[in-house]
Write a protein that holds these residues in place. Structure first.
Motif, mmCIF file in Angstrom:
data_model
loop_
_atom_site.group_PDB
_atom_site.id
_atom_site.type_symbol
_atom_site.label_atom_id
_atom_site.label_comp_id
_atom_site.label_asym_id
_atom_site.label_seq_id
_atom_site.Cartn_x
_atom_site.Cartn_y
_atom_site.Cartn_z
ATOM 1 N N THR A 65 53.174 45.082 35.982
ATOM 2 C CA THR A 65 52.533 45.735 34.855
ATOM 3 C C THR A 65 52.086 44.696 33.832
ATOM 4 O O THR A 65 52.836 43.796 33.479
ATOM 5 C CB THR A 65 53.501 46.743 34.209
ATOM 6 O OG1 THR A 65 53.893 47.687 35.217
ATOM 7 C CG2 THR A 65 52.849 47.468 33.053
ATOM 8 N N CYS A 66 50.813 44.851 33.399
ATOM 9 C CA CYS A 66 50.238 43.930 32.424
ATOM 10 C C CYS A 66 50.921 44.116 31.067
ATOM 11 O O CYS A 66 51.009 45.232 30.565
ATOM 12 C CB CYS A 66 48.734 44.194 32.291
ATOM 13 S SG CYS A 66 47.956 43.316 30.927
ATOM 14 N N PRO A 67 51.421 43.031 30.471
ATOM 15 C CA PRO A 67 52.107 43.147 29.181
ATOM 16 C C PRO A 67 51.134 43.479 28.045
ATOM 17 O O PRO A 67 51.548 43.908 26.976
ATOM 18 C CB PRO A 67 52.713 41.754 28.980
ATOM 19 C CG PRO A 67 51.837 40.836 29.774
ATOM 20 C CD PRO A 67 51.365 41.635 30.952
ATOM 21 N N LYS A 68 49.824 43.292 28.305
ATOM 22 C CA LYS A 68 48.851 43.491 27.233
ATOM 23 C C LYS A 68 48.293 44.907 27.217
ATOM 24 O O LYS A 68 48.083 45.478 26.155
ATOM 25 C CB LYS A 68 47.697 42.484 27.386
ATOM 26 C CG LYS A 68 48.220 41.061 27.594
ATOM 27 C CD LYS A 68 47.589 40.057 26.658
ATOM 28 C CE LYS A 68 48.420 38.774 26.600
ATOM 29 N NZ LYS A 68 47.991 37.711 27.484
ATOM 30 N N CYS A 69 48.021 45.464 28.418
ATOM 31 C CA CYS A 69 47.363 46.779 28.419
ATOM 32 C C CYS A 69 48.138 47.834 29.209
ATOM 33 O O CYS A 69 47.753 48.995 29.251
ATOM 34 C CB CYS A 69 45.933 46.667 28.962
ATOM 35 S SG CYS A 69 45.839 46.479 30.741
ATOM 36 N N GLY A 70 49.219 47.437 29.866
ATOM 37 C CA GLY A 70 50.021 48.438 30.569
ATOM 38 C C GLY A 70 49.507 48.802 31.958
ATOM 39 O O GLY A 70 50.091 49.647 32.632
ATOM 40 N N ASN A 71 48.411 48.151 32.401
ATOM 41 C CA ASN A 71 47.909 48.393 33.756
ATOM 42 C C ASN A 71 49.002 48.024 34.763
ATOM 43 O O ASN A 71 49.507 46.908 34.759
ATOM 44 C CB ASN A 71 46.657 47.520 33.970
ATOM 45 C CG ASN A 71 46.200 47.479 35.416
ATOM 46 O OD1 ASN A 71 46.481 48.389 36.193
ATOM 47 N ND2 ASN A 71 45.494 46.418 35.782
ATOM 48 N N ASP A 72 49.372 48.981 35.640
ATOM 49 C CA ASP A 72 50.493 48.692 36.538
ATOM 50 C C ASP A 72 50.052 48.008 37.823
ATOM 51 O O ASP A 72 50.822 47.856 38.745
ATOM 52 C CB ASP A 72 51.293 49.971 36.827
ATOM 53 C CG ASP A 72 50.435 51.047 37.458
ATOM 54 O OD1 ASP A 72 49.233 50.789 37.715
ATOM 55 O OD2 ASP A 72 50.942 52.158 37.693
ATOM 56 N N GLN A 110 45.973 37.346 36.649
ATOM 57 C CA GLN A 110 44.969 38.005 35.824
ATOM 58 C C GLN A 110 45.139 39.516 35.881
ATOM 59 O O GLN A 110 45.586 40.062 36.883
ATOM 60 C CB GLN A 110 43.568 37.663 36.363
ATOM 61 C CG GLN A 110 42.474 37.985 35.380
ATOM 62 C CD GLN A 110 41.105 38.008 36.037
ATOM 63 O OE1 GLN A 110 40.976 38.152 37.244
ATOM 64 N NE2 GLN A 110 40.080 37.897 35.232
ATOM 65 N N CYS A 111 44.814 40.170 34.760
ATOM 66 C CA CYS A 111 44.752 41.622 34.768
ATOM 67 C C CYS A 111 43.280 41.992 34.819
ATOM 68 O O CYS A 111 42.516 41.632 33.924
ATOM 69 C CB CYS A 111 45.391 42.204 33.513
ATOM 70 S SG CYS A 111 45.048 43.971 33.325
ATOM 71 N N GLU A 112 42.871 42.686 35.869
ATOM 72 C CA GLU A 112 41.452 43.003 36.010
ATOM 73 C C GLU A 112 41.030 44.131 35.089
ATOM 74 O O GLU A 112 39.849 44.340 34.864
ATOM 75 C CB GLU A 112 41.124 43.326 37.474
ATOM 76 C CG GLU A 112 41.206 42.077 38.326
ATOM 77 C CD GLU A 112 40.561 42.216 39.686
ATOM 78 O OE1 GLU A 112 40.395 43.345 40.163
ATOM 79 O OE2 GLU A 112 40.216 41.163 40.265
ATOM 80 N N LYS A 113 42.015 44.851 34.565
ATOM 81 C CA LYS A 113 41.646 45.950 33.673
ATOM 82 C C LYS A 113 41.265 45.439 32.291
ATOM 83 O O LYS A 113 40.227 45.795 31.762
ATOM 84 C CB LYS A 113 42.780 46.957 33.571
ATOM 85 C CG LYS A 113 42.318 48.251 32.939
ATOM 86 C CD LYS A 113 43.319 49.365 33.077
ATOM 87 C CE LYS A 113 42.838 50.597 32.341
ATOM 88 N NZ LYS A 113 43.947 51.470 31.991
ATOM 89 N N CYS A 114 42.115 44.592 31.696
ATOM 90 C CA CYS A 114 41.799 44.120 30.337
ATOM 91 C C CYS A 114 41.251 42.703 30.342
ATOM 92 O O CYS A 114 40.843 42.194 29.312
ATOM 93 C CB CYS A 114 43.020 44.234 29.426
ATOM 94 S SG CYS A 114 44.351 43.090 29.824
ATOM 95 N N GLY A 115 41.228 42.058 31.527
ATOM 96 C CA GLY A 115 40.640 40.725 31.615
ATOM 97 C C GLY A 115 41.547 39.601 31.148
ATOM 98 O O GLY A 115 41.135 38.445 31.120
#
Ligand code: ZN
Length: 680
Positions: free
Chosen positions: A146-153, A159-164
């Motif tokens: 889970t991305c610590p910045k946007c919560g995308n699991d 990299q988180c592709e949801k928030c970049g």
């Protein structure tokens, strides 16, 4: 005084062989590189252009695993697709190679080995994630959580592709292995690092002092990397796909893809010519790397440090990186399928290769990110290629056919206006050259188009179709001049639109001219028989553009549905029918709405529930304006226990649906019905 070079080596970023090429790649890298190369060839320079598929790295192994095929099958598929589509667009690489080739494995291994033997690497052990179930170290990409910045699991370890956001695996919440799903442990592993910090002095002098002429976006990025301080960079990875690290005790380790990929330029040159060393090892060679902005650090910092460490190789003279191209206002994305794919374009726009080349150059993201829209594509085709270039060439050829049976009429005495026009055409050359040589391809394209603009204006002003009735001798001169301008157009547009250039030459029935002939007025001789005129460009109609827009709209809808499906809440605990029966839900109409003073989120609504008129306070002020709510029929839970909010007694709850993105929607009866109607 600029240095004189005897030859040129043009490299284009190696496309990654895990997907097809899209317009962003083309506008950023390949179209400018091809323009530059074609121009140098027309000038008669010794130039080679090398490119190839980048076939190593983690994303390829992930894709292979997902599809249940081998990495080799993935790269074979995309190498072939990319190679063919480049060819279809007229990309004139002298070689399109691949990093899975034997030559490349040998070249990259030898490169590593030399640096290793000379002690140019440092060895470091570090703790890295290891999947005990699959018995393999996990590259950052192989760790999901889970991305610590946007919560995308579904964020990756890099990299988180949801928030970049750029991430490290340690930042992920609840990390697990993408291979087995198990929770990874940390294990010690040894890797080799190129100590970039030791090259800082060299890089500062070479770039910051020596190459102030580089594009400001490139120079600026290099400066900020250097000012931020360079760190040793790993050149090996724990992975089973790639070039094995050629030293003992390195089982299960391969060259990091960013170490091996740029060496691909050298291997490609070796595969092209046995004389490869003169392009790589002579100070008389000008090497230019065409890349996108995401590759600046590798081509300006990492690769030059590698070349410097190795010794014997030249460094790039320039790295004219472009910014990014967006599509219809959104970032191009392979994973979201938000792109115009080259191979699809070539199928759907048969014979319109040059239109894409033209639009992507005219709109290239040279100094800032830019946007591709299908409306702009249509407008540039219809208003520029058809109306100016195509129109001019067609008129010159058709009138010659009509008045002189296709024989080039002799040029008589020139008027002052003729001379002015000829001088204008001749003046284009210097500007066009300066622009290409300074990597200002958009401006260069304007110059090239300017020749047909001048020609178009010349015909409109001299009106040979009218003058022919009164002064046929004069018309001979006009058309001679117009045909010479047509031939000049063919030379000037060749680097940009090679298909159209060839078509013009064929219609004029002449051979290809060298660049030095640009500006000449004796390109087509008197009495020469021209070929059959045909249309250079066709108008693109609205329905063609609409089909492309529909395709994108469908992609967007599919993405949104997929996104929403990922975020559906699990079903709640089972309830009995009686539990449901306890809720009294009624169709109601919102009569009035206003913001609750001193709050951001609250609206005070007055609703007619059919039973009574009452007030409800709802936390929806950030989603709806009061105006858009008034008059709407909604569903209201009317027997919810009243609650006081900000001094207002709220009696009931408006029912809403919240989608995956957090956007709220009112639930409304399908048709207007009477207030008080029971929902159940
Ligand atoms: Zn995120």
């Amino acid at each position: 005084m600029a240095k004189e070079f005897k030859r040129y080596l043009v490299t284009s970023a190696l496309p990654y062989a895990n997907g097809p090429v899209h317009i962003g790649h083309l506008a950023g890298v390949y179209i400018p590189s091809d323009i530059y190369t074609r121009y140098l060839r027309l000038k008669g320079c010794d130039v080679i252009s090398v490119c190839g598929s980048d076939e190593h790295g983690v994303p390829i192994t992930i894709k292979a695993r997902k599809e249940g095929v081998s990495p080799q099958q993935i790269v074979d598929r995309y190498h072939e697709l990319i190679r063919k589509s480049f060819e279809g667009l007229g990309m004139s690489f002298d070689i399109y190679s691949r990093t899975s080739s034997k030559t490349h494995a040998e070249t990259a291994s030898a490169f590593f080995r030399k640096l290793y033997d000379e002690g140019k690497f440092i060895e470091k052990t570090s703790m890295q994630y290891y999947d005990e179930e699959a018995q393999t170290f996990l590259a950052d990409r192989y760790i999901v959580g889970t991305c610590p910045k946007c919560g995308n699991d579904r964020a990756y370890g890099d990299q988180c592709e949801k928030c970049g956001s750029t991430l490290s695996p340690d930042e992920l919440i609840d990390p697990h292995s993408a291979v087995s799903g198990s929770v990874p442990v940390k294990r010690e592993t040894k890797h080799w690092y190129l100590p970039l910090d030791q090259y800082e002095g060299f890089l500062r002098e070479w770039i910051l002092e020596g190459h102030r002429e580089w594009k400001s976006n490139v120079y600026g990025q290099c400066k900020s990397w250097l000012d931020g301080g360079l760190q040793p960079r790993a050149v090996s990875r724990d992975l089973d796909w790639g070039i094995p690290v050629p030293v003992e005790g390195a089982e299960g380790k391969v060259l990091y893809v960013w170490f091996d990929a740029p060496i691909g330029y050298i291997s490609a040159t070796k595969d092209l010519t046995p004389d490869w060393e003169k392009y790589w090892k002579s100070e008389d060679t000008k090497m230019v790397h065409f890349i996108g902005k995401d590759n600046i650090v590798f081509h300006c910092i990492v690769f030059p440090s590698m070349l410097k460490a190795h010794g014997g190789y030249i460094l790039p003279e320039n790295v004219p990186a472009n910014e990014f191209l967006n599509l219809e206002g959104d970032k191009i994305s392979t994973s979201r399928n938000w792109a115009v794919w080259l191979h699809e374009y070539l199928e759907e726009f048969l014979g319109k290769e040059d239109v894409l080349r033209y639009v992507l150059c005219a709109n290239a993201p040279e100094t800032k990110d830019n946007d591709f829209t299908w409306k702009d594509f249509q407008a540039r085709n219809n208003n520029e290629l058809v109306a100016i270039l195509g129109n001019f060439v067609n008129r010159a050829l058709v009138l010659t056919k009509k008045y002189y049976d296709g024989r080039v009429p002799a040029c008589g005495e020139l008027t002052g206006y003729d001379r002015e026009t000829i001088a204008e055409v001749a003046a284009v050359k210097a500007s066009l050259e300066a622009n290409i040589e300074h990597y200002r391809f958009r401006e260069a394209l304007k110059d090239a188009m300017n020749i047909s603009r001048i020609g178009n204006k010349y015909l409109a002003d001299t009106e040979p179709w009218k003058v022919v009735k009164t002064d046929p001798e004069r018309v001979k001169t006009i058309l001679n001049v117009a045909l010479q301008i047509t031939a000049n157009t063919a030379i000037a547009i060749e680097p940009f639109m090679p298909f159209s250039s060839a078509k013009i030459l064929k219609m004029l029935a002449v051979d290809k001219f060298g660049w030095e002939r640009l500006g000449a007025m004796d390109l087509v001789p008197d009495g020469h028989a021209i070929g059959e005129p045909e249309l250079l460009f066709e108008k693109i109609e609205d329905d063609v553009i609409q089909r492309q827009l529909d395709k994108l709209a469908a992609t967007k809808a599919a993405n949104q549905a997929a996104e929403a499906a990922q975020h559906v809440e699990p079903q709640k605990d089972t309830i009995q029918f009686d539990d449901f029966q306890k809720m009294d839900i009624r169709v109601s109409t919102i009569l009035a709405a206003e913001k609750v003073a001193k709050t951001k989120k609250l609206l005070k609504l007055t609703v007619d529930t059919g039973i009574d008129k009452r007030e409800i306070v709802s936390g929806i002020a950030e989603h709806f304006t009061p105006e858009e709510l008034v008059g709407k029929q909604v569903l209201v839970l009317v027997n919810l226990a009243p609650r006081e909010l900000k001094g207002i007694l709220s009696k009931g709850m408006i029912l809403m649906a919240e989608d995956a993105s957090g956007k709220l929607r009112l639930l409304q009866p399908g048709d207007t019905t009477n207030n008080g109607a029971v929902v159940g």
